[in-house]
Motif scaffolding. Structure first.
Motif, short mmCIF file in Angstrom:
data_model
loop_
_atom_site.label_atom_id
_atom_site.label_comp_id
_atom_site.label_asym_id
_atom_site.label_seq_id
_atom_site.Cartn_x
_atom_site.Cartn_y
_atom_site.Cartn_z
N ARG A 37 0.84 -1.20 0.00
CA ARG A 37 0.00 0.00 0.00
C ARG A 37 0.87 1.24 0.00
O ARG A 37 1.95 1.24 0.58
N TYR A 38 0.37 2.30 -0.62
CA TYR A 38 1.11 3.56 -0.72
C TYR A 38 0.19 4.73 -0.41
O TYR A 38 -0.97 4.75 -0.82
N GLN A 39 0.74 5.70 0.29
CA GLN A 39 0.09 7.00 0.40
C GLN A 39 0.53 7.78 -0.84
O GLN A 39 1.71 7.76 -1.20
N ILE A 40 -0.39 8.43 -1.50
CA ILE A 40 -0.09 9.16 -2.74
C ILE A 40 -0.08 10.64 -2.44
O ILE A 40 -1.06 11.19 -1.94
N ARG A 41 1.04 11.30 -2.72
CA ARG A 41 1.17 12.73 -2.51
C ARG A 41 1.46 13.39 -3.85
O ARG A 41 2.16 12.84 -4.69
N LEU A 50 5.05 8.42 -3.96
CA LEU A 50 4.38 7.29 -3.31
C LEU A 50 5.16 6.94 -2.05
O LEU A 50 6.36 6.68 -2.10
N VAL A 51 4.48 6.94 -0.91
CA VAL A 51 5.11 6.64 0.37
C VAL A 51 4.54 5.31 0.86
O VAL A 51 3.33 5.18 1.08
N VAL A 53 3.09 2.56 3.09
CA VAL A 53 2.38 2.65 4.37
C VAL A 53 1.90 1.27 4.77
O VAL A 53 1.81 0.35 3.96
N SER A 55 -1.43 -0.27 6.76
CA SER A 55 -2.75 0.05 7.31
C SER A 55 -2.97 -0.77 8.57
O SER A 55 -2.54 -1.92 8.66
N GLU A 58 -9.01 0.08 12.46
CA GLU A 58 -9.47 1.31 13.10
C GLU A 58 -9.54 1.17 14.62
O GLU A 58 -9.17 2.08 15.35
#
Length: 102
Positions: A37-41, A50-51, A53, A55, A58
């Motif tokens: 998974r990637y955080q997209i900035r 792409l960072v 990450v 998950s 919750e």
């Protein structure tokens, strides 16, 4: 070279990729693996970063948001690893799932 404050010299060029008809870009040459998974900035120049990450559930966020609770859990794990525990007996009588009573 910089682009709106982003130092591009800190990034290695690993190839080029063209977006397909659905806007997807292959990232295999950049080390992307299935399921990662990637955080997209994106910045104002359109530079996408792409960072990687991880998950979490919750319900587990409470631990990350509460340093005191996280410290208590770390202490509990440390106590258990060192054998500093108290046997409170059998709790199967409180189990609600029949499989838990086996």
């Amino acid at each position: 070279m910089t682009m709106s404050g982003l130092d591009l010299s800190r990034f290695e060029i690993v190839g080029e990729s063209e977006a397909d008809s659905r806007g997807r870009v292959a990232l295999g040459r950049a080390g992307a693996r299935p399921g990662r998974r990637y955080q997209i900035r994106i910045n104002s120049d359109g530079v996408v970063v792409l960072v990687p990450v991880v998950s979490i559930l919750e319900r587990e966020m409470t631990v990350w948001e509460n340093p005191h609770l996280a410290a208590e859990i770390r202490q509990g794990v440390q106590d258990a690893e060192s054998g500093d525990t108290v046997d409170l007996g059998d709790f199967t009588q409180f189990a609600t799932d029949p499989e838990d009573k086996a």
